[in-house]
Design a protein around this motif. Structure first.
Motif, PDB file in Angstrom:
ATOM      1  N   ILE A  73       0.841  -1.206   0.000  1.00  0.00           N
ATOM      2  CA  ILE A  73       0.000   0.000   0.000  1.00  0.00           C
ATOM      3  C   ILE A  73       0.872   1.251   0.000  1.00  0.00           C
ATOM      4  O   ILE A  73       0.578   2.223  -0.696  1.00  0.00           O
ATOM      5  CB  ILE A  73      -0.964  -0.012   1.204  1.00  0.00           C
ATOM      6  CG1 ILE A  73      -2.022  -1.087   1.010  1.00  0.00           C
ATOM      7  CG2 ILE A  73      -1.611   1.354   1.410  1.00  0.00           C
ATOM      8  CD1 ILE A  73      -2.899  -1.309   2.215  1.00  0.00           C
ATOM      9  N   SER A  74       1.968   1.230   0.757  1.00  0.00           N
ATOM     10  CA  SER A  74       2.860   2.386   0.809  1.00  0.00           C
ATOM     11  C   SER A  74       3.492   2.659  -0.551  1.00  0.00           C
ATOM     12  O   SER A  74       3.564   3.808  -0.999  1.00  0.00           O
ATOM     13  CB  SER A  74       3.956   2.151   1.853  1.00  0.00           C
ATOM     14  OG  SER A  74       3.394   1.996   3.126  1.00  0.00           O
ATOM     15  N   VAL A  75       3.944   1.616  -1.219  1.00  0.00           N
ATOM     16  CA  VAL A  75       4.552   1.781  -2.541  1.00  0.00           C
ATOM     17  C   VAL A  75       3.507   2.302  -3.536  1.00  0.00           C
ATOM     18  O   VAL A  75       3.782   3.220  -4.318  1.00  0.00           O
ATOM     19  CB  VAL A  75       5.182   0.455  -3.026  1.00  0.00           C
ATOM     20  CG1 VAL A  75       5.562   0.528  -4.493  1.00  0.00           C
ATOM     21  CG2 VAL A  75       6.389   0.103  -2.178  1.00  0.00           C
ATOM     22  N   LEU A  76       2.307   1.716  -3.499  1.00  0.00           N
ATOM     23  CA  LEU A  76       1.250   2.174  -4.398  1.00  0.00           C
ATOM     24  C   LEU A  76       0.882   3.627  -4.127  1.00  0.00           C
ATOM     25  O   LEU A  76       0.572   4.383  -5.056  1.00  0.00           O
ATOM     26  CB  LEU A  76       0.025   1.273  -4.286  1.00  0.00           C
ATOM     27  CG  LEU A  76       0.191  -0.148  -4.833  1.00  0.00           C
ATOM     28  CD1 LEU A  76      -1.063  -0.963  -4.549  1.00  0.00           C
ATOM     29  CD2 LEU A  76       0.506  -0.131  -6.310  1.00  0.00           C
ATOM     30  N   TRP A  77       0.895   4.035  -2.858  1.00  0.00           N
ATOM     31  CA  TRP A  77       0.591   5.423  -2.501  1.00  0.00           C
ATOM     32  C   TRP A  77       1.624   6.373  -3.098  1.00  0.00           C
ATOM     33  O   TRP A  77       1.272   7.409  -3.689  1.00  0.00           O
ATOM     34  CB  TRP A  77       0.548   5.581  -0.984  1.00  0.00           C
ATOM     35  CG  TRP A  77       0.304   6.991  -0.554  1.00  0.00           C
ATOM     36  CD1 TRP A  77       1.232   7.913  -0.176  1.00  0.00           C
ATOM     37  CD2 TRP A  77      -0.955   7.662  -0.496  1.00  0.00           C
ATOM     38  NE1 TRP A  77       0.625   9.102   0.132  1.00  0.00           N
ATOM     39  CE2 TRP A  77      -0.716   8.960  -0.057  1.00  0.00           C
ATOM     40  CE3 TRP A  77      -2.265   7.264  -0.757  1.00  0.00           C
ATOM     41  CZ2 TRP A  77      -1.728   9.889   0.109  1.00  0.00           C
ATOM     42  CZ3 TRP A  77      -3.267   8.193  -0.579  1.00  0.00           C
ATOM     43  CH2 TRP A  77      -3.003   9.483  -0.154  1.00  0.00           C
ATOM     44  N   VAL A  78       2.895   6.027  -2.968  1.00  0.00           N
ATOM     45  CA  VAL A  78       3.955   6.891  -3.498  1.00  0.00           C
ATOM     46  C   VAL A  78       3.874   6.959  -5.023  1.00  0.00           C
ATOM     47  O   VAL A  78       3.962   8.040  -5.619  1.00  0.00           O
ATOM     48  CB  VAL A  78       5.342   6.407  -3.019  1.00  0.00           C
ATOM     49  CG1 VAL A  78       6.449   7.165  -3.723  1.00  0.00           C
ATOM     50  CG2 VAL A  78       5.470   6.572  -1.515  1.00  0.00           C
ATOM     51  N   VAL A  79       3.697   5.811  -5.673  1.00  0.00           N
ATOM     52  CA  VAL A  79       3.603   5.788  -7.137  1.00  0.00           C
ATOM     53  C   VAL A  79       2.359   6.547  -7.605  1.00  0.00           C
ATOM     54  O   VAL A  79       2.422   7.341  -8.552  1.00  0.00           O
ATOM     55  CB  VAL A  79       3.607   4.333  -7.654  1.00  0.00           C
ATOM     56  CG1 VAL A  79       3.260   4.280  -9.129  1.00  0.00           C
ATOM     57  CG2 VAL A  79       4.949   3.680  -7.403  1.00  0.00           C
ATOM     58  N   GLY A  80       1.228   6.323  -6.934  1.00  0.00           N
ATOM     59  CA  GLY A  80       0.001   7.039  -7.294  1.00  0.00           C
ATOM     60  C   GLY A  80       0.137   8.536  -7.111  1.00  0.00           C
ATOM     61  O   GLY A  80      -0.331   9.327  -7.947  1.00  0.00           O
ATOM     62  N   SER A  81       0.788   8.960  -6.038  1.00  0.00           N
ATOM     63  CA  SER A  81       1.013  10.388  -5.810  1.00  0.00           C
ATOM     64  C   SER A  81       1.922  10.968  -6.900  1.00  0.00           C
ATOM     65  O   SER A  81       1.700  12.080  -7.377  1.00  0.00           O
ATOM     66  CB  SER A  81       1.662  10.619  -4.447  1.00  0.00           C
ATOM     67  OG  SER A  81       0.825  10.178  -3.429  1.00  0.00           O
ATOM     68  N   PHE A  82       2.927  10.192  -7.291  1.00  0.00           N
ATOM     69  CA  PHE A  82       3.844  10.652  -8.339  1.00  0.00           C
ATOM     70  C   PHE A  82       3.111  10.840  -9.665  1.00  0.00           C
ATOM     71  O   PHE A  82       3.294  11.833 -10.350  1.00  0.00           O
ATOM     72  CB  PHE A  82       4.994   9.640  -8.499  1.00  0.00           C
ATOM     73  CG  PHE A  82       6.066  10.087  -9.435  1.00  0.00           C
ATOM     74  CD1 PHE A  82       7.034  10.988  -9.012  1.00  0.00           C
ATOM     75  CD2 PHE A  82       6.115   9.624 -10.733  1.00  0.00           C
ATOM     76  CE1 PHE A  82       8.026  11.410  -9.881  1.00  0.00           C
ATOM     77  CE2 PHE A  82       7.099  10.032 -11.602  1.00  0.00           C
ATOM     78  CZ  PHE A  82       8.061  10.934 -11.173  1.00  0.00           C
ATOM     79  N   VAL A  83       2.252   9.887  -9.987  1.00  0.00           N
ATOM     80  CA  VAL A  83       1.502   9.974 -11.247  1.00  0.00           C
ATOM     81  C   VAL A  83       0.467  11.107 -11.188  1.00  0.00           C
ATOM     82  O   VAL A  83       0.316  11.871 -12.139  1.00  0.00           O
ATOM     83  CB  VAL A  83       0.819   8.622 -11.559  1.00  0.00           C
ATOM     84  CG1 VAL A  83      -0.169   8.749 -12.699  1.00  0.00           C
ATOM     85  CG2 VAL A  83       1.861   7.562 -11.863  1.00  0.00           C
ATOM     86  N   ALA A  84      -0.240  11.226 -10.074  1.00  0.00           N
ATOM     87  CA  ALA A  84      -1.312  12.230  -9.972  1.00  0.00           C
ATOM     88  C   ALA A  84      -0.772  13.656  -9.894  1.00  0.00           C
ATOM     89  O   ALA A  84      -1.334  14.566 -10.511  1.00  0.00           O
ATOM     90  CB  ALA A  84      -2.180  11.936  -8.756  1.00  0.00           C
ATOM     91  N   LEU A  85       0.311  13.856  -9.147  1.00  0.00           N
ATOM     92  CA  LEU A  85       0.816  15.219  -8.946  1.00  0.00           C
ATOM     93  C   LEU A  85       1.783  15.671 -10.035  1.00  0.00           C
ATOM     94  O   LEU A  85       2.040  16.869 -10.166  1.00  0.00           O
ATOM     95  CB  LEU A  85       1.496  15.323  -7.577  1.00  0.00           C
ATOM     96  CG  LEU A  85       0.578  15.118  -6.376  1.00  0.00           C
ATOM     97  CD1 LEU A  85       1.378  15.096  -5.093  1.00  0.00           C
ATOM     98  CD2 LEU A  85      -0.477  16.202  -6.326  1.00  0.00           C
ATOM     99  N   GLU A  86       2.333  14.737 -10.801  1.00  0.00           N
ATOM    100  CA  GLU A  86       3.282  15.029 -11.880  1.00  0.00           C
ATOM    101  C   GLU A  86       4.377  15.999 -11.435  1.00  0.00           C
ATOM    102  O   GLU A  86       4.531  17.096 -11.986  1.00  0.00           O
ATOM    103  CB  GLU A  86       2.561  15.595 -13.094  1.00  0.00           C
ATOM    104  CG  GLU A  86       1.540  14.677 -13.696  1.00  0.00           C
ATOM    105  CD  GLU A  86       0.774  15.292 -14.843  1.00  0.00           C
ATOM    106  OE1 GLU A  86       0.803  16.533 -15.015  1.00  0.00           O
ATOM    107  OE2 GLU A  86       0.145  14.528 -15.578  1.00  0.00           O
TER     108      GLU A  86
END
Length: 128
Positions: A73-86
């Protein structure tokens, strides 16, 4: 464990509501088109804080599956934040990415690491 998770969830919601209230005093009330996103964020805070605190209880009790799920979940959160915030597109987004994507994960896993360290030390002292 559900009772503790509920208390943590309620505390997070109270802090979020206070944050919204302070923002309304200094900036003014949010426009009507922002209420949808505010309600989504509020639901996310409630569900996320409950699930993470419940999962954290299992991690502290040395449940290996819960630990793996927490890391995933932590890895997915970081990756998702990276993709969403660009953050790679603009300079200011790196700061947002740090505050939204990285710091919550480090704080969550760090708190669990410290608590589990105290509990394991207590367990070792009881065994000897």
């Amino acid at each position: 464990m559900i009772k503790i998770s509920s208390w943590i969830c309620g505390t997070c919601l109270i802090v979020w509501i206070i944050f919204l209230g302070i923002g309304s005093v200094f900036v003014g009330p949010p426009p009507p088109e922002d209420w949808g996103i505010i309600s989504i964020i509020t639901a996310g805070i409630a569900i996320g804080s409950f699930v993470l605190s419940y999962l954290g209880g299992h991690i502290i009790r040395e449940n290996k599956g819960a630990l793996r799920l927490g890391v995933l979940i932590s890895v997915l959160w970081v990756v998702g934040s990276f993709v969403a915030l660009e953050p790679y597109n603009r300079y200011m987004n790196w700061t947002e990415f740090l505050w939204i994507g990285i710091i919550p994960v480090i704080s969550y896993l760090g708190i669990l690491w410290v608590i589990s360290g105290f509990l394991s030390k207590k367990k070792k002292m009881e065994d000897s």
